[in-house]
Design a protein around this motif. Structure first.
Motif, mmCIF file in Angstrom:
data_model
loop_
_atom_site.group_PDB
_atom_site.id
_atom_site.type_symbol
_atom_site.label_atom_id
_atom_site.label_comp_id
_atom_site.label_asym_id
_atom_site.label_seq_id
_atom_site.Cartn_x
_atom_site.Cartn_y
_atom_site.Cartn_z
ATOM 1 N N UNK A 282 -5.532 -15.262 -15.921
ATOM 2 C CA UNK A 282 -6.612 -14.502 -15.318
ATOM 3 C C UNK A 282 -7.978 -15.065 -15.628
ATOM 4 N N UNK A 283 -9.012 -14.570 -14.925
ATOM 5 C CA UNK A 283 -10.375 -15.078 -15.128
ATOM 6 C C UNK A 283 -11.015 -14.498 -16.371
ATOM 7 N N UNK A 284 -12.196 -14.977 -16.676
ATOM 8 C CA UNK A 284 -12.995 -14.415 -17.750
ATOM 9 C C UNK A 284 -13.340 -12.972 -17.395
ATOM 10 N N UNK A 285 -13.582 -12.154 -18.406
ATOM 11 C CA UNK A 285 -13.912 -10.757 -18.170
ATOM 12 C C UNK A 285 -15.387 -10.593 -17.821
ATOM 13 N N UNK A 286 -15.664 -9.507 -17.094
ATOM 14 C CA UNK A 286 -17.038 -9.095 -16.816
ATOM 15 C C UNK A 286 -17.221 -7.687 -17.353
ATOM 16 N N UNK A 287 -18.428 -7.375 -17.782
ATOM 17 C CA UNK A 287 -18.669 -6.095 -18.421
ATOM 18 C C UNK A 287 -19.879 -5.389 -17.808
ATOM 19 N N UNK A 288 -19.797 -5.045 -16.509
ATOM 20 C CA UNK A 288 -20.907 -4.293 -15.912
ATOM 21 C C UNK A 288 -20.994 -2.909 -16.538
ATOM 22 N N UNK A 289 -22.215 -2.419 -16.697
ATOM 23 C CA UNK A 289 -22.391 -1.143 -17.384
ATOM 24 C C UNK A 289 -23.713 -0.514 -16.997
ATOM 25 N N UNK A 290 -23.658 0.762 -16.689
ATOM 26 C CA UNK A 290 -24.892 1.536 -16.488
ATOM 27 C C UNK A 290 -24.831 2.766 -17.370
ATOM 28 N N UNK A 291 -25.997 3.237 -17.786
ATOM 29 C CA UNK A 291 -26.030 4.392 -18.681
ATOM 30 C C UNK A 291 -27.346 5.128 -18.509
ATOM 31 N N UNK A 292 -27.245 6.422 -18.201
ATOM 32 C CA UNK A 292 -28.452 7.271 -18.207
ATOM 33 C C UNK A 292 -28.500 8.152 -19.449
ATOM 34 N N UNK A 293 -27.569 7.908 -20.383
ATOM 35 C CA UNK A 293 -27.544 8.549 -21.697
ATOM 36 C C UNK A 293 -27.326 10.055 -21.629
ATOM 37 N N UNK A 294 -26.845 10.521 -20.503
ATOM 38 C CA UNK A 294 -26.602 11.961 -20.376
ATOM 39 C C UNK A 294 -25.455 12.423 -21.261
ATOM 40 N N UNK A 295 -24.585 11.509 -21.647
ATOM 41 C CA UNK A 295 -23.441 11.861 -22.495
ATOM 42 C C UNK A 295 -23.594 11.307 -23.908
ATOM 43 N N UNK A 296 -24.821 10.994 -24.333
ATOM 44 C CA UNK A 296 -25.034 10.463 -25.668
ATOM 45 C C UNK A 296 -24.957 8.952 -25.717
ATOM 46 N N UNK A 297 -24.774 8.410 -26.935
ATOM 47 C CA UNK A 297 -24.728 6.953 -27.076
ATOM 48 C C UNK A 297 -23.479 6.511 -27.826
ATOM 49 N N UNK A 298 -22.361 7.179 -27.555
ATOM 50 C CA UNK A 298 -21.121 6.865 -28.245
ATOM 51 C C UNK A 298 -20.697 5.418 -28.046
ATOM 52 N N UNK A 299 -21.093 4.828 -26.936
ATOM 53 C CA UNK A 299 -20.702 3.454 -26.642
ATOM 54 C C UNK A 299 -21.761 2.440 -27.038
#
Length: 932
Positions: A579-596
Motif C-alpha cells: 500500500x501507499x504512504x499514509x495521509x493524515x488529514x485533520x480538522x478540529x474546532x475543539x468543540x470536543x476538547x483536545x484529547x487528540x
C-alpha cells in the motif's frame, strides 16, 4: 518489568522431599531482568521474533527455582528452526548465552532502572552457557538470538529451547520466528555509521596500547603488541564488529606506521605501511569496514591548564621511531605534516581507501587555543586532501571550527542545548552524528549499565529522527578503570563499573570478546535505523510516525523494550505492505476538547466557547501537536487571536505553526511559520530567519486566518484576507515531520484548525471564473482556500448577480499538474439560514488534461437545495489537471438575485470513499501508533 514477564510453572512429579520446580518466563532482549526479579502472573511463555534477512533478533529466557532450594545442573539448549518448504536455520546461527551478574555497578544519576531490591547488581556480560547450579531465590536470564541469513526464505520458522535441571524438572519454550521479505544491507554498505572507539594502537599511547596485552596476557604467556596472539584478538574484534555493524573502524594510522617506519642517515623518515595495511585489511576481510576513523593528532589540555596544545609527530629518538610531542604550527610540525600527509594520501589512493578515511584534529575542543591549533592542522590536511572527511566530538559550542568539519558530533546533552545550531549545520550540508560518554546522565539516552536497555537501543532511532547519520562512543574496550592511568588493570566482571569505559569484555581463554546485553541492544537499534531508512524511501510519513510513536524528544521516549520490539515488527510489516504512504488529514474546532492533541510546555486548555487556548506568555516555543500524525506536502490553516503579550518583545511576540518538525515538542527543527502581533509574518528554520513580510490588513485583538502551503521545498504563507502569499521561501532541510501550534511570548486563542496533506488537490490552487463579486468575504480564491464553511473573511465564490436563473456561470481550478482524480466535493455556502442558497440547480462537473478538451464526470438537473455538508461526486479515476463546475440553471441569494455560489471546492484522487477524509471532530480516537 513485571508487566512484560510471564510465569510458566511446570508441574512435575516430585519425590517425598518436595524438590523445587523450574520456573521460566520470557522477556524482550531490551528489557532488564534482575537476579531479584519475580515472575508475573500472566503473558507469553514462548518467544516470538520478527526479522528481516541479514538481521539478528533476540529475546531473554528467565530461569528461577520455585522454592528457596537451588536448582542443580541447569542446562539450556536450543534446537534448529524449521520453516516453509523444508527451509531451516541451523543451530550454528543461534546463540544461547548466560547473562553475568555484575554485583558492583555504579548506579548513575537520574533516570535509572533499579533492581527490585534496590541494590547495585545488574546483568550485562553474555558468557558461555554451561551447566550450573542456580541458587534458590535467584533469577538467571539467558540471551537467545537468531541470525537470519541474507538468502533465507521468508516465512514462519519454529523451534524450541529446553531448560533441564537435575532436580527441578524440565521446561520447554516454544520459539516462533517470522522472516520477512526484507533484506538489510551488509554492515560495510550501511546507511548508519557506528563508531565505537576501541583500543589497539596509539590514541592516548597508554591504556589504548596496554589494554589488550594486559587483559589477554598472563605471566605464563605474556602478550606483546603485534605478536600472533595480539593479531588473533584483532581478528576476533573485526569479526565482532561485523556482527554488530560497527562499520567505522578506529585506527590510528600514525601509530600503526611506527613498526615499519625507518629513519634515514639524515634522520628523514621512510614511512612503512605494512602493519597499517594488515590492520585495515583484517577488518576489510571480516566485512566490517566501511570507513576508517583515525584518532586526533592534537592533544589538548584541560581548559584551565597552563599546558599548551601539543601536536603528535613521529621522529627518530636515539635511533628508535616513536611519537614525539611538538608545538602546533612550529617548523618541525609543519615539516613533518608536509611529508606524512601527502604520503598518507598517496597510500590511501593506491588502496582505494581515501573516500573512506575520516580525519579528526582534536577531541572535545574547548578553548581558543584549541580552535587555533585545530584550524591550523585542518588547513594543513586540506592542502593534500582537498575533499576530506573530517569529524570531531564536541561538548562545547565551537562555531569557529565548523567550516573545517564535514561531520560534527555533539554529545547528546550539548546537542539538546544547541539544537538549532546543529540543525542549521546539517541543513547546510554537514553530516550530524550523536556522541555519548560519561555524559549525559539523567533523562537523556546513554548506555550505562544502570540505565534502561531501551535507552541503548533507541539511540540510533533518535539519531534517525533528528536527521543524523552516525553515532560515536569512546569506550568499547578501554579495560582500565581510569582514562590515561593504566596502573591498575580492570577486572571487567567484578570491579566497580558504570558501563562507560567498556561495552564488551575480554574472553581471555579464546582471545575473543564477550558481548553484553547493551552491545546486543545497540545492534538491534542499528538494524532498526536501517529499516527506518528503507521505509522512508517509499513511505516517509509512516517511517516518521513509527519513530515518533516511541520518541517525542531527547528526554521523552519509551523505556520499554517490548514496545520497541512491537515497532520493529511494524517497520517490517510496512515494508512488505504494497500500500501507499499514509495521509493524515485533520480538522478540529475543539468543540470536543483536545484529547487528540499532545501538549508540550505552556498552559493549554479548551475554552468553554470552543477555542484552544495557550495562556502562558513567559517564554517561547510552547507547542501542541495532533497525535499520531506526520506530514510532507501539506496545507495548514488556523484562526488565531493574540490576546496578550510578554512585555519583553511586546507586539513582536507571535503565534503560528511548526511545520515538519522532527520532534512534536520543539521549535528547533522544522519550520516556524508565525504571525507577530504587529502584523509581520515570518519563517524561521532552527533559529535562522528565512524570510518575513507584513500583513497590511492585520488588526491586533481580532482573529486572523494564518495559512501555510508547503509543497516540496517551497513554503508559502498567507494571512488574513490576502489572496496571494505574503511570503514564499525555498528550503529543503526538513522534508517531513509534525505540524504543531506554537506560541512565543503570547497568550493566544486558536480555532478552526485544518491540516490537509495534499489530499485535497484543489487547496490553494489558482482559480478562474466566468464572473465574480469580490467583497464582503467573497472572492474566487476563497473557493480553494481549505475553508469548507462560509466565514466572514472567506465566504467562498459568488458569480455576479443576475435577474434570470437560466444563464451560464462557471468556476475552474487549475491543479497545476496532471493528477489521478476520482472525487470532487462541492461545499454550499453555510452562513446560518442562508445555507445552501446559490448552489446551482442544473450543473455539470468536468475535468480536462489540457484545459481545452473536457470530460463530464457528473451532470445533475433540478438538484435540491443542499444543507451545509459536502456534496460529493465520485467517478472512475481520470488523469486531469483542470476541474470545472458549470451551472446552467442558478438559484437565488437571500435578496432574490440569481447567483452561482460555492463555499469551497475540493478534489480527491486514489479512489477515496465518498465521506470526506479530512473532517474529524477532536473527540475522534487516534490510537494505532500512540505510545501510552
Amino acid at each position: 518489568m513485571a508487566a512484560l514477564l510471564v510465569l510458566l510453572e511446570l508441574t512435575v512429579a516430585t519425590p517425598a522431599h518436595a524438590a523445587p520446580a523450574v520456573r521460566i518466563w520470557t522477556a524482550s532482549a531490551a528489557d532488564r531482568v534482575f537476579s531479584t526479579s519475580q515472575p508475573a502472573k500472566s503473558a507469553p511463555t514462548s518467544i516470538d521474533l520478527y526479522s528481516a534477512r541479514g538481521e539478528q533478533e533476540a529475546a531473554q529466557i528467565a530461569v528461577r527455582s520455585s522454592s528457596a532450594e537451588a536448582l542443580t545442573n541447569v542446562r539450556v539448549a536450543a534446537s534448529a528452526l524449521t520453516g516453509p518448504g523444508g527451509a531451516g536455520i541451523p543451530t550454528s546461527n543461534i546463540l544461547l548465552r548466560r547473562a553475568y551478574d555484575h554485583v558492583k555497578v555504579q548506579v548513575m544519576a537520574g533516570d535509572v532502572e533499579r533492581p527490585p531490591d534496590g541494590g547495585t547488581s545488574y546483568y550485562d556480560a553474555l558468557v558461555e552457557n554451561t551447566p550450573r547450579e542456580l541458587p534458590g531465590g535467584v533469577t538467571q536470564p539467558y540471551h537467545y538470538s537468531v541470525t537470519v541469513p541474507v538468502g533465507q526464505a521468508p516465512g514462519v520458522y519454529t523451534g524450541t529451547v529446553v531448560v533441564s535441571t537435575g532436580n527441578g524438572g524440565t521446561a520447554t519454550v516454544n520459539v516462533r520466528l517470522v522472516v520477512y521479505n526484507v533484506t538489510l544491507p551488509e554492515p560495510d554498505k550501511s546507511t548508519f555509521k557506528m563508531n565505537n572507539w576501541f583500543t589497539s594502537a596509539g590514541w592516548d599511547y597508554d591504556g589504548t596500547v596496554k589494554s589488550i596485552p594486559a587483559q589477554y596476557g598472563t605471566p605464563e604467556r605474556p602478550m606483546q603488541m603485534y605478536d600472533d596472539n595480539w593479531w588473533k584478538v584483532i581478528e576476533n574484534i573485526a569479526a565482532n564488529h561485523r556482527r554488530h555493524r560497527n562499520n567505522v573502524i578506529y585506527a590510528d594510522f600514525q601509530a600503526l606506521l611506527i613498526p615499519d617506519t625507518k629513519a634515514g642517515p639524515g634522520g628523514e623518515l621512510r614511512f612503512g605501511w605494512t602493519t597499517f595495511d594488515r590492520f585495515i585489511e583484517t577488518f576489510v576481510r571480516a566485512g566490517a569496514l566501511q570507513y576508517i576513523y583515525t584518532p586526533t593528532l592534537l592533544e589538548g589540555p584541560a581548559p584551565a591548564s597552563p599546558e599548551p596544545v601539543n601536536a603528535e609527530i613521529l621522529d627518530s629518538v636515539n635511533g628508535v621511531v616513536q611519537r614525539v610531542l611538538v608545538t602546533p604550527d612550529s617548523p618541525e610540525a609543519n615539516a613533518y605534516y608536509d611529508r606524512v600527509f601527502p604520503a598518507l594520501k598517496a597510500h590511501l589512493d593506491a588502496k582505494g581507501w581515501t573516500d573512506q578515511f575520516y580525519f579528526s584534529a582534536l577531541d572535545e575542543p574547548k578553548t581558543q587555543q584549541h580552535v587555533d591549533a585545530a584550524n591550523w592542522l585542518y588547513g594543513k590536511y586540506r592542502t593534500y586532501f582537498p575533499n576530506p572527511r573530517t569529524n570531531e566530538a564536541h561538548v562545547t559550542h565551537m562555531p569557529a571550527l565548523a567550516g573545517n568539519l564535514t561531520t560534527i558530533t555533539p554529545v547528546l546533552s550539548h546537542y539538546e542545548q544547541h539544537m538549532g545550531y546543529y540543525q542549521n549545520l546539517r541543513a547546510n550540508g554537514t553530516d550530524l552524528w550523536l556522541y555519548n560518554c560519561i555524559v549525559p546522565e539523567g533523562s537523556q539516552m546513554n548506555r550505562f549499565i544502570s540505565y534502561h536497555l531501551a535507552k541503548t537501543r533507541l539511540t540510533p532511532w533518535l539519531t534517525w529522527k533528528i536527521g543524523g547519520t552516525g553515532y560515536l562512543h569512546w569506550g568499547w574496550n578501554y579495560w582500565f578503570s581510569k582514562i590515561r592511568n593504566s596502573t591498575t588493570v580492570a577486572d571487567t566482571f567484578d570491579d566497580l563499573q558504570s558501563g562507560d569505559n567498556w561495552l564488551v569484555r575480554p574472553n581471555k581463554a579464546a582471545y575473543d570478546i564477550y558481548d553484553s546485553l547493551r552491545s546486543e541492544a545497540q545492534l538491534d537499534g542499528i538494524e532498526d535505523y536501517e529499516l527506518l531508512n528503507m521505509l522512508a524511501r517509499t513511505k516517509p510519513l509512516l517511517a516518521r510516525l513509527v519513530a515518533s510513536s516511541l520518541i517525542t524528544n531527547t528526554v521523552a521516549y519509551s523505556r520499554s523494550g517490548a514496545e520497541v520490539d512491537a515497532r520493529h515488527k511494524m517497520l517490517l510489516e510496512l515494508l512488505v505492505d504494497s500500500g501507499p504512504d499514509r495521509r493524515f488529514p485533520y480538522t478540529d474546532n475543539f468543540s470536543a476538547g483536545d484529547v487528540n492533541w499532545q501538549r508540550g510546555n505552556g498552559s493549554w486548555s479548551v475554552a468553554s466557547t470552543g477555542e484552544y487556548l495557550q495562556t502562558d506568555t513567559s517564554n517561547w516555543g510552547f507547542t501542541s501537536t495532533p497525535r499520531s500524525s506526520a506530514y510532507g506536502d501539506v496545507v495548514a490553516s488556523v484562526d488565531l487571536k493574540i490576546v496578550a503579550v510578554n512585555s519583553h518583545g511586546g507586539n513582536t511576540n507571535w503565534a503560528g505553526f511548526m511545520i515538519r518538525s522532527s520532534n512534536a515538542t520543539d521549535m528547533d527543527t522544522g519550520y516556524l511559520v508565525a504571525l507577530r502581533n504587529n502584523g509581520e509574518v515570518f519563517v524561521y528554520r532552527s533559529g535562522k530567519e528565512l524570510g518575513h513580510a507584513t500583513a497590511g490588513n492585520y488588526q491586533a485583538g481580532t482573529y486572523t486566518r494564518l495559512r501555510v502551503m508547503a509543497f516540496g521545498n517551497k513554503l508559502s504563507v498567507y494571512a488574513g484576507n490576502n489572496r496571494q502569499p505574503l511570503l514564499t521561501v525555498t528550503d529543503d532541510a526538513f522534508p517531513a515531520g509534525h505540524v504543531a501550534l506554537v506560541t512565543g511570548g503570547a497568550s493566544v486563542r486558536f480555532d478552526n484548525f485544518t491540516v490537509n496533506p495534499d489530499n485535497n488537490m484543489a487547496d490553494g490552487r489558482p482559480v478562474t471564473t466566468s464572473s465574480t463579486y469580490s467583497a464582503d468575504g467573497w472572492h474566487p480564491t476563497a473557493a480553494a482556500d481549505g475553508i469548507q464553511s462560509s466565514t466572514p473573511g472567506s465566504m467562498g465564490w459568488t458569480s455576479a448577480a443576475g435577474a434570470s436563473a437560466d444563464r451560464t456561470e462557471w468556476i475552474t481550478v487549475d491543479l497545476q499538474s496532471k493528477r489521478s482524480l476520482s472525487r470532487i466535493d462541492l461545499f454550499p455556502r453555510s452562513d446560518g439560514a442562508n445555507a445552501g442558497m446559490g448552489f446551482p440547480v442544473d450543473f455539470t462537473v468536468q475535468v480536462s488534461a489540457d484545459g481545452k478538451s473536457w470530460s463530464a464526470v457528473a451532470t445533475h438537473a433540478e438538484y435540491p437545495r443542499p444543507g451545509t455538508g459536502a456534496q460529493s461526486f465520485s467517478f472512475p479515476a481520470e488523469d486531469a489537471r483542470y476541474v470545472r463546475v458549470t451551472g446552467t440553471k442558478l438559484s437565488t441569494d437571500p435578496l432574490g438575485a440569481h447567483h452561482m455560489q460555492l463555499a469551497e471546492i475540493e478534489v480527491y484522487g486514489g479512489g477515496l470513499a465518498a465521506e470526506h477524509p479530512a473532517s474529524a471532530p477532536s473527540g475522534r480516537s487516534i490510537t494505532a501508533l500512540s505510545r501510552r
